[in-house]
Design a protein around this motif. Structure first.
Motif, PDB file in Angstrom:
ATOM      1  N   ASN A  72       0.825  -1.334   0.010  1.00 26.57           N
ATOM      2  CA  ASN A  72       0.044   0.107  -0.041  1.00 26.57           C
ATOM      3  C   ASN A  72       0.950   1.190   0.123  1.00 26.57           C
ATOM      4  O   ASN A  72       1.358   1.634  -0.913  1.00 26.57           O
ATOM      5  CB  ASN A  72      -0.900   0.115   1.220  1.00 26.57           C
ATOM      6  CG  ASN A  72      -1.986  -1.366   0.957  1.00 26.57           C
ATOM      7  OD1 ASN A  72      -2.319  -1.621  -0.106  1.00 26.57           O
ATOM      8  ND2 ASN A  72      -2.370  -1.636   2.188  1.00 26.57           N
ATOM      9  N   GLU A  73       1.090   1.833   1.271  1.00 25.06           N
ATOM     10  CA  GLU A  73       1.758   3.159   1.028  1.00 25.06           C
ATOM     11  C   GLU A  73       3.182   3.060   1.368  1.00 25.06           C
ATOM     12  O   GLU A  73       3.828   4.067   1.170  1.00 25.06           O
ATOM     13  CB  GLU A  73       1.247   4.140   2.319  1.00 25.06           C
ATOM     14  CG  GLU A  73       1.703   3.682   3.757  1.00 25.06           C
ATOM     15  CD  GLU A  73       0.946   2.669   4.507  1.00 25.06           C
ATOM     16  OE1 GLU A  73       1.075   2.231   5.651  1.00 25.06           O
ATOM     17  OE2 GLU A  73      -0.082   2.185   3.731  1.00 25.06           O
ATOM     18  N   ALA A  74       3.710   1.749   1.434  1.00 23.65           N
ATOM     19  CA  ALA A  74       5.232   1.566   1.348  1.00 23.65           C
ATOM     20  C   ALA A  74       5.522   1.506  -0.081  1.00 23.65           C
ATOM     21  O   ALA A  74       5.072   1.165  -0.859  1.00 23.65           O
ATOM     22  CB  ALA A  74       5.428   0.064   1.740  1.00 23.65           C
ATOM     23  N   VAL A  75       6.529   2.309  -0.093  1.00 20.64           N
ATOM     24  CA  VAL A  75       7.209   2.719  -1.673  1.00 20.64           C
ATOM     25  C   VAL A  75       8.262   1.594  -1.964  1.00 20.64           C
ATOM     26  O   VAL A  75       8.060   0.916  -2.819  1.00 20.64           O
ATOM     27  CB  VAL A  75       8.087   4.111  -1.658  1.00 20.64           C
ATOM     28  CG1 VAL A  75       8.585   4.163  -3.081  1.00 20.64           C
ATOM     29  CG2 VAL A  75       7.052   5.071  -1.363  1.00 20.64           C
ATOM     30  N   VAL A  76       9.144   1.414  -1.090  1.00 21.63           N
ATOM     31  CA  VAL A  76      10.028   0.152  -1.492  1.00 21.63           C
ATOM     32  C   VAL A  76      10.951  -0.054  -0.099  1.00 21.63           C
ATOM     33  O   VAL A  76      10.470   0.465   0.899  1.00 21.63           O
ATOM     34  CB  VAL A  76      11.353   0.795  -2.098  1.00 21.63           C
ATOM     35  CG1 VAL A  76      10.903   0.913  -3.588  1.00 21.63           C
ATOM     36  CG2 VAL A  76      11.908   2.219  -1.709  1.00 21.63           C
ATOM     37  N   HIS A  77      11.399  -1.263   0.003  1.00 20.18           N
ATOM     38  CA  HIS A  77      12.449  -1.805   0.936  1.00 20.18           C
ATOM     39  C   HIS A  77      11.513  -2.295   2.120  1.00 20.18           C
ATOM     40  O   HIS A  77      11.943  -2.255   3.427  1.00 20.18           O
ATOM     41  CB  HIS A  77      13.477  -0.796   1.433  1.00 20.18           C
ATOM     42  CG  HIS A  77      14.412  -0.152   0.291  1.00 20.18           C
ATOM     43  ND1 HIS A  77      14.953   0.833   0.552  1.00 20.18           N
ATOM     44  CD2 HIS A  77      14.423  -0.898  -0.874  1.00 20.18           C
ATOM     45  CE1 HIS A  77      15.583   1.132  -0.577  1.00 20.18           C
ATOM     46  NE2 HIS A  77      15.489   0.079  -1.493  1.00 20.18           N
ATOM     47  N   GLY A  78      10.340  -2.644   1.901  1.00 17.25           N
ATOM     48  CA  GLY A  78       9.433  -3.379   2.972  1.00 17.25           C
ATOM     49  C   GLY A  78      10.122  -4.743   3.647  1.00 17.25           C
ATOM     50  O   GLY A  78      10.456  -5.554   2.532  1.00 17.25           O
ATOM     51  N   ILE A  79      10.132  -4.876   4.704  1.00 13.53           N
ATOM     52  CA  ILE A  79      10.746  -6.168   5.242  1.00 13.53           C
ATOM     53  C   ILE A  79       9.479  -7.145   5.451  1.00 13.53           C
ATOM     54  O   ILE A  79       8.490  -6.875   6.026  1.00 13.53           O
ATOM     55  CB  ILE A  79      11.203  -5.848   6.553  1.00 13.53           C
ATOM     56  CG1 ILE A  79      12.455  -4.923   6.562  1.00 13.53           C
ATOM     57  CG2 ILE A  79      11.767  -7.048   7.131  1.00 13.53           C
ATOM     58  CD1 ILE A  79      13.190  -4.528   7.862  1.00 13.53           C
ATOM     59  N   PRO A  80       9.799  -8.375   4.964  1.00 14.52           N
ATOM     60  CA  PRO A  80       8.716  -9.228   4.946  1.00 14.52           C
ATOM     61  C   PRO A  80       8.352  -9.732   6.652  1.00 14.52           C
ATOM     62  O   PRO A  80       9.221  -9.745   7.142  1.00 14.52           O
ATOM     63  CB  PRO A  80       9.187 -10.426   4.168  1.00 14.52           C
ATOM     64  CG  PRO A  80      10.221  -9.758   3.217  1.00 14.52           C
ATOM     65  CD  PRO A  80      10.808  -8.716   3.794  1.00 14.52           C
ATOM     66  N   ASN A  81       7.293  -9.555   6.903  1.00 14.50           N
ATOM     67  CA  ASN A  81       6.758  -9.905   8.275  1.00 14.50           C
ATOM     68  C   ASN A  81       5.378 -10.774   8.265  1.00 14.50           C
ATOM     69  O   ASN A  81       4.904 -11.287   7.297  1.00 14.50           O
ATOM     70  CB  ASN A  81       6.722  -8.761   8.964  1.00 14.50           C
ATOM     71  CG  ASN A  81       5.858  -7.608   8.489  1.00 14.50           C
ATOM     72  OD1 ASN A  81       4.742  -7.960   7.944  1.00 14.50           O
ATOM     73  ND2 ASN A  81       5.923  -6.363   8.527  1.00 14.50           N
ATOM     74  N   ASP A  82       4.726 -10.670   9.512  1.00 14.34           N
ATOM     75  CA  ASP A  82       3.654 -11.401   9.745  1.00 14.34           C
ATOM     76  C   ASP A  82       2.430 -10.618   9.270  1.00 14.34           C
ATOM     77  O   ASP A  82       1.266 -11.002   9.491  1.00 14.34           O
ATOM     78  CB  ASP A  82       3.450 -11.938  11.108  1.00 14.34           C
ATOM     79  CG  ASP A  82       3.558 -10.460  12.095  1.00 14.34           C
ATOM     80  OD1 ASP A  82       3.573  -9.536  11.843  1.00 14.34           O
ATOM     81  OD2 ASP A  82       3.365 -10.933  13.479  1.00 14.34           O
ATOM     82  N   TYR A  83       2.586  -9.494   8.438  1.00 15.35           N
ATOM     83  CA  TYR A  83       1.424  -8.778   8.125  1.00 15.35           C
ATOM     84  C   TYR A  83       0.512  -9.843   7.161  1.00 15.35           C
ATOM     85  O   TYR A  83       1.057 -10.494   6.294  1.00 15.35           O
ATOM     86  CB  TYR A  83       1.637  -7.521   6.968  1.00 15.35           C
ATOM     87  CG  TYR A  83       0.632  -6.977   6.350  1.00 15.35           C
ATOM     88  CD1 TYR A  83       0.081  -5.894   7.359  1.00 15.35           C
ATOM     89  CD2 TYR A  83       0.253  -6.900   5.438  1.00 15.35           C
ATOM     90  CE1 TYR A  83      -1.123  -5.206   6.655  1.00 15.35           C
ATOM     91  CE2 TYR A  83      -0.894  -6.418   4.633  1.00 15.35           C
ATOM     92  CZ  TYR A  83      -1.559  -5.559   5.289  1.00 15.35           C
ATOM     93  OH  TYR A  83      -2.629  -5.026   4.766  1.00 15.35           O
ATOM     94  N   VAL A  84      -0.849  -9.687   7.291  1.00  7.86           N
ATOM     95  CA  VAL A  84      -1.582 -10.747   6.713  1.00  7.86           C
ATOM     96  C   VAL A  84      -2.315  -9.873   5.489  1.00  7.86           C
ATOM     97  O   VAL A  84      -2.999  -9.044   5.653  1.00  7.86           O
ATOM     98  CB  VAL A  84      -2.850 -11.258   7.456  1.00  7.86           C
ATOM     99  CG1 VAL A  84      -3.736 -12.215   6.691  1.00  7.86           C
ATOM    100  CG2 VAL A  84      -1.955 -11.934   8.381  1.00  7.86           C
ATOM    101  N   LEU A  85      -2.053 -10.459   4.202  1.00  6.18           N
ATOM    102  CA  LEU A  85      -2.531  -9.705   2.926  1.00  6.18           C
ATOM    103  C   LEU A  85      -3.993  -9.855   3.071  1.00  6.18           C
ATOM    104  O   LEU A  85      -4.751 -10.821   3.365  1.00  6.18           O
ATOM    105  CB  LEU A  85      -1.936 -10.266   1.750  1.00  6.18           C
ATOM    106  CG  LEU A  85      -0.523  -9.948   1.549  1.00  6.18           C
ATOM    107  CD1 LEU A  85       0.224 -10.760   0.423  1.00  6.18           C
ATOM    108  CD2 LEU A  85      -0.098  -8.415   1.455  1.00  6.18           C
TER     109      LEU A  85
END
Length: 266
Positions: A72-85
């Motif tokens: 969503n509002e993350a442009v780049v370099h997001g760290i994979p985590n436990d966020y559920v899509l």
């Protein structure tokens, strides 16, 4: 210093890029609501390793994963985590592959389910801007010609925000090489492109403002106003007359269309 590649070296980068594109196609086939971004990362990581590559990003300057996954509002370099899509999310999967002594780099933004129309339009425009930039990646043109083409199409014609702080780049034996390839700039500016130059062209375009900031994790770059951001990227070899795109979206797009969880109306 710009490192020009021989034809043989470009073919080695192409093989790396083929594995990378296959990893993104594997993600496109399996992506669905309810998955975590860590699970998405694992799909790409396994594919790369199973096909003889090494994820370029893993442990690069301490980055902990194979992919940068930005939601969503993350442009780049997001760290994979436990966020559920969930339905309505967009996510960019940005990944690099090191193979045969050379890196490749590519990114693709996916839409899950019922994504807002204005965000789908942003996705279509960003993808189109990538190809407008690639059209300028020919011998005799300058880097600024790529930059101008992307900015003109997204910012001046459509009113989107072109991120200034993050740019495309050369690549080869190193993941980041000269020259930088901004997504904004003046025609006729910057280094003259010669045969053998390999670059990552990667428009990062925000729905509204161009302004970004870093999250608390020190890696993830987000839009300051919270609006969605889209990112598409190809590895490209500069050539005479027409650029040579070393990565490919063909299998990704095919898998995307065959996945009922993904929205391709952009």
């Amino acid at each position: 210093m710009i490192h020009y590649k021989t034809k043989e070296e470009i073919e080695l980068i192409r093989k790396s890029a083929q594995v990378l594109s296959g990893a993104l196609a594997e993600v496109a086939a399996k992506l669905k609501p309810g998955m975590t971004t860590l699970e998405v990362d694992a799909i790409a990581d396994k594919y790369i390793v199973d096909n003889g590559g090494t994820p370029s990003f893993k442990n690069y300057k301490g980055f902990p994963a194979a992919c940068c996954i930005s939601v969503n509002e993350a442009v780049v370099h997001g760290i994979p985590n436990d966020y559920v899509l969930k339905d309505g999310d967009i996510l960019t999967v940005d990944v690099g592959v090191y193979m045969n002594g050379f890196h490749s780099d590519s990114a693709y933004t996916f839409a899950i389910g019922n994504v807002q129309e204005n965000v789908l339009r942003l996705m279509g425009a960003t993808k189109q801007a990538l190809y407008k930039g690639i059209e300028k990646a020919v011998v005799g043109n300058r880097i600024g010609d790529i930059s101008y083409a992307i900015q003109e199409y997204t910012e001046k014609e459509r009113g989107y925000g072109v991120v200034r702080e993050l740019v495309g780049h050369g690549l080869g034996r190193h993941l980041h090489e000269d020259p930088q390839v901004p997504n904004y700039g003046k025609r006729g500016s910057g280094p003259v492109m010669k045969e053998g130059l390999v670059i990552a062209i990667e428009p990062m375009i925000n729905l509204r403002s161009k302004d970004v900031e870093y999250s608390e994790d020190g890696w993830t770059v987000v839009t300051r106003d919270g609006s969605p951001s889209v990112h598409f990227e190809h590895t490209v070899a500069v050539a005479k007359g027409k650029a040579d795109i070393l990565s490919s979206f063909t299998e990704i797009e095919k898998a995307e269309k065959n996945n009922p969880a993904l929205n391709t109306n952009y």
